[in-house]
Design a protein around this motif. Structure first.
Motif, PDB file in Angstrom:
ATOM      1  N   THR A  50      10.885  -5.121  -1.452  1.00 46.28           N
ATOM      2  CA  THR A  50      11.390  -4.936  -0.100  1.00 46.28           C
ATOM      3  C   THR A  50      11.718  -6.284   0.535  1.00 46.28           C
ATOM      4  O   THR A  50      12.708  -6.439   1.216  1.00 46.28           O
ATOM      5  CB  THR A  50      10.334  -4.215   0.745  1.00 46.28           C
ATOM      6  N   PHE A  51      10.871  -7.270   0.292  1.00 50.76           N
ATOM      7  CA  PHE A  51      11.083  -8.608   0.816  1.00 50.76           C
ATOM      8  C   PHE A  51      11.248  -9.562  -0.365  1.00 50.76           C
ATOM      9  O   PHE A  51      10.277 -10.097  -0.883  1.00 50.76           O
ATOM     10  CB  PHE A  51       9.907  -9.054   1.682  1.00 50.76           C
ATOM     11  N   PRO A  52      12.480  -9.784  -0.831  1.00 48.49           N
ATOM     12  CA  PRO A  52      12.671 -10.635  -2.005  1.00 48.49           C
ATOM     13  C   PRO A  52      12.202 -12.068  -1.773  1.00 48.49           C
ATOM     14  O   PRO A  52      12.246 -12.579  -0.657  1.00 48.49           O
ATOM     15  CB  PRO A  52      14.176 -10.587  -2.251  1.00 48.49           C
ATOM     16  N   ASP A  53      11.757 -12.690  -2.821  1.00 45.67           N
ATOM     17  CA  ASP A  53      11.276 -14.066  -2.785  1.00 45.67           C
ATOM     18  C   ASP A  53      12.471 -14.994  -2.581  1.00 45.67           C
ATOM     19  O   ASP A  53      13.378 -15.040  -3.415  1.00 45.67           O
ATOM     20  CB  ASP A  53      10.571 -14.378  -4.099  1.00 45.67           C
ATOM     21  N   PRO A  54      12.507 -15.748  -1.471  1.00 47.41           N
ATOM     22  CA  PRO A  54      13.644 -16.637  -1.221  1.00 47.41           C
ATOM     23  C   PRO A  54      13.882 -17.669  -2.327  1.00 47.41           C
ATOM     24  O   PRO A  54      14.986 -18.181  -2.459  1.00 47.41           O
ATOM     25  CB  PRO A  54      13.271 -17.341   0.089  1.00 47.41           C
ATOM     26  N   SER A  55      12.871 -17.955  -3.143  1.00 47.41           N
ATOM     27  CA  SER A  55      13.056 -18.953  -4.198  1.00 47.41           C
ATOM     28  C   SER A  55      13.897 -18.423  -5.361  1.00 47.41           C
ATOM     29  O   SER A  55      14.329 -19.201  -6.203  1.00 47.41           O
ATOM     30  CB  SER A  55      11.704 -19.443  -4.726  1.00 47.41           C
ATOM     31  N   VAL A  56      14.149 -17.118  -5.413  1.00 45.49           N
ATOM     32  CA  VAL A  56      14.916 -16.562  -6.534  1.00 45.49           C
ATOM     33  C   VAL A  56      16.255 -15.957  -6.113  1.00 45.49           C
ATOM     34  O   VAL A  56      16.937 -15.355  -6.924  1.00 45.49           O
ATOM     35  CB  VAL A  56      14.093 -15.507  -7.313  1.00 45.49           C
ATOM     36  N   VAL A  57      16.640 -16.119  -4.849  1.00 42.25           N
ATOM     37  CA  VAL A  57      17.940 -15.612  -4.399  1.00 42.25           C
ATOM     38  C   VAL A  57      18.935 -16.763  -4.330  1.00 42.25           C
ATOM     39  O   VAL A  57      18.552 -17.915  -4.138  1.00 42.25           O
ATOM     40  CB  VAL A  57      17.838 -14.892  -3.039  1.00 42.25           C
ATOM     41  N   PRO A  58      20.227 -16.463  -4.492  1.00 44.17           N
ATOM     42  CA  PRO A  58      21.236 -17.529  -4.546  1.00 44.17           C
ATOM     43  C   PRO A  58      21.329 -18.388  -3.288  1.00 44.17           C
ATOM     44  O   PRO A  58      21.562 -19.578  -3.373  1.00 44.17           O
ATOM     45  CB  PRO A  58      22.550 -16.783  -4.767  1.00 44.17           C
ATOM     46  N   ASP A  59      21.159 -17.801  -2.097  1.00 42.50           N
ATOM     47  CA  ASP A  59      21.329 -18.550  -0.859  1.00 42.50           C
ATOM     48  C   ASP A  59      20.188 -18.202   0.097  1.00 42.50           C
ATOM     49  O   ASP A  59      20.356 -17.417   1.031  1.00 42.50           O
ATOM     50  CB  ASP A  59      22.680 -18.201  -0.234  1.00 42.50           C
TER      51      ASP A  59
END
Length: 96
Positions: A50-59
């Protein structure tokens, strides 16, 4: 962690209601008092949290709107539910 049988049964029932064969469930409850109602607050039925880890998203800077705090909002929602439940008042779906 090996959850108590009653929690396994409740989570299994949730999965069956959602017609899901896999996923994860998050809950809160007092560790030493299983007689208290549990609060199930997140059911993930996919590999995307539900809350993706910001370290693994493109931006990561554009992942959430500026000032958005999903964890803080969820904590406020849970606390409101606990307080209102203890007071015996009606719980609304709005976040305070």
């Amino acid at each position: 962690w090996n959850p108590p049988d009653d929690i396994v049964k409740e989570v299994t029932n949730l999965a069956e209601l959602a017609n899901s064969s896999w996923g994860s469930v998050e809950l809160l409850f007092p560790e030493h008092d299983h007689s208290v109602d549990r609060l199930y607050y997140d059911i993930n039925l996919s590999c995307i949290s539900t809350f993706p880890d910001p370290s693994v998203v493109p931006d990561p800077e554009r992942l959430w709107p500026e000032g958005f705090d999903p964890y803080g909002d969820m904590a406020q929602y849970i606390l409101k539910h606990i307080v209102q439940t203890r007071r015996g008042t009606t719980f609304s779906d709005g976040i305070p």
